[in-house]
Scaffold this motif. Structure first.
Motif, PDB file in Angstrom:
ATOM      1  N   ASP A 169      37.337  13.579  -1.437  1.00  0.00           N
ATOM      2  CA  ASP A 169      37.153  15.018  -1.246  1.00  0.00           C
ATOM      3  C   ASP A 169      38.062  15.542  -0.135  1.00  0.00           C
ATOM      4  OD1 ASP A 169      35.546  17.478  -1.943  1.00  0.00           O
ATOM      5  OD2 ASP A 169      35.123  17.323   0.211  1.00  0.00           O
TER       6      ASP A 169
ATOM      7  N   GLY B 123      38.187  21.135  -2.945  1.00  0.00           N
ATOM      8  CA  GLY B 123      37.325  19.960  -2.900  1.00  0.00           C
ATOM      9  C   GLY B 123      36.894  19.512  -4.287  1.00  0.00           C
ATOM     10  N   LEU B 124      36.296  18.349  -4.349  1.00  0.00           N
ATOM     11  CA  LEU B 124      35.793  17.828  -5.619  1.00  0.00           C
ATOM     12  C   LEU B 124      34.648  18.703  -6.125  1.00  0.00           C
ATOM     13  CD1 LEU B 124      35.531  14.008  -4.804  1.00  0.00           C
ATOM     14  CD2 LEU B 124      37.431  15.222  -5.895  1.00  0.00           C
TER      15      LEU B 124
ATOM     16  N   ARG C 101      31.797  14.729  -8.461  1.00  0.00           N
ATOM     17  CA  ARG C 101      31.017  13.929  -7.498  1.00  0.00           C
ATOM     18  C   ARG C 101      29.891  13.179  -8.210  1.00  0.00           C
ATOM     19  NH1 ARG C 101      32.344  14.891  -2.117  1.00  0.00           N
ATOM     20  NH2 ARG C 101      30.456  13.838  -1.421  1.00  0.00           N
TER      21      ARG C 101
END
Length: 89
Positions: free
Chosen positions: A23, A35-36, A41
């Motif tokens: 991330d 970000g992821l 995730r």
């Protein structure tokens, strides 16, 4: 723990370290600047676990994760091919 270890995808602390480091990279301009997603995730660790030849290396400074390498080994027709960070190595 200080050192370099092969990630255990079943270990919650390794899962968190891998996702947090990835991330951090994704948030950097080199990683796309975002970000992821929550979907990534949630699905990445199970996908890596199910991928034959996939493994990750984690580096720690004390308890802090500071480095990550993801790698895949594939065998086809008697030849071994290593894929590292999307490049042939």
């Amino acid at each position: 723990m200080t050192g370099i270890v092969v990630a255990d995808y079943r270990d919650p602390s390794h899962q968190k370290a891998l996702l947090d480091l990835l991330d951090d990279y994704a948030r950097d301009p080199m990683g796309g600047g975002k970000g992821l997603s929550s979907r990534v995730r949630e699905t990445l660790i199970p996908a890596l676990t199910d991928q034959p030849g996939a493994f990750s290396i984690l580096a720690f400074d004390g308890d802090e994760p500071v480095g990550l390498v993801n790698d895949h080994r594939l065998k086809a027709g008697g030849f071994e091919l290593r894929l590292k960070a999307g490049h042939f190595a």
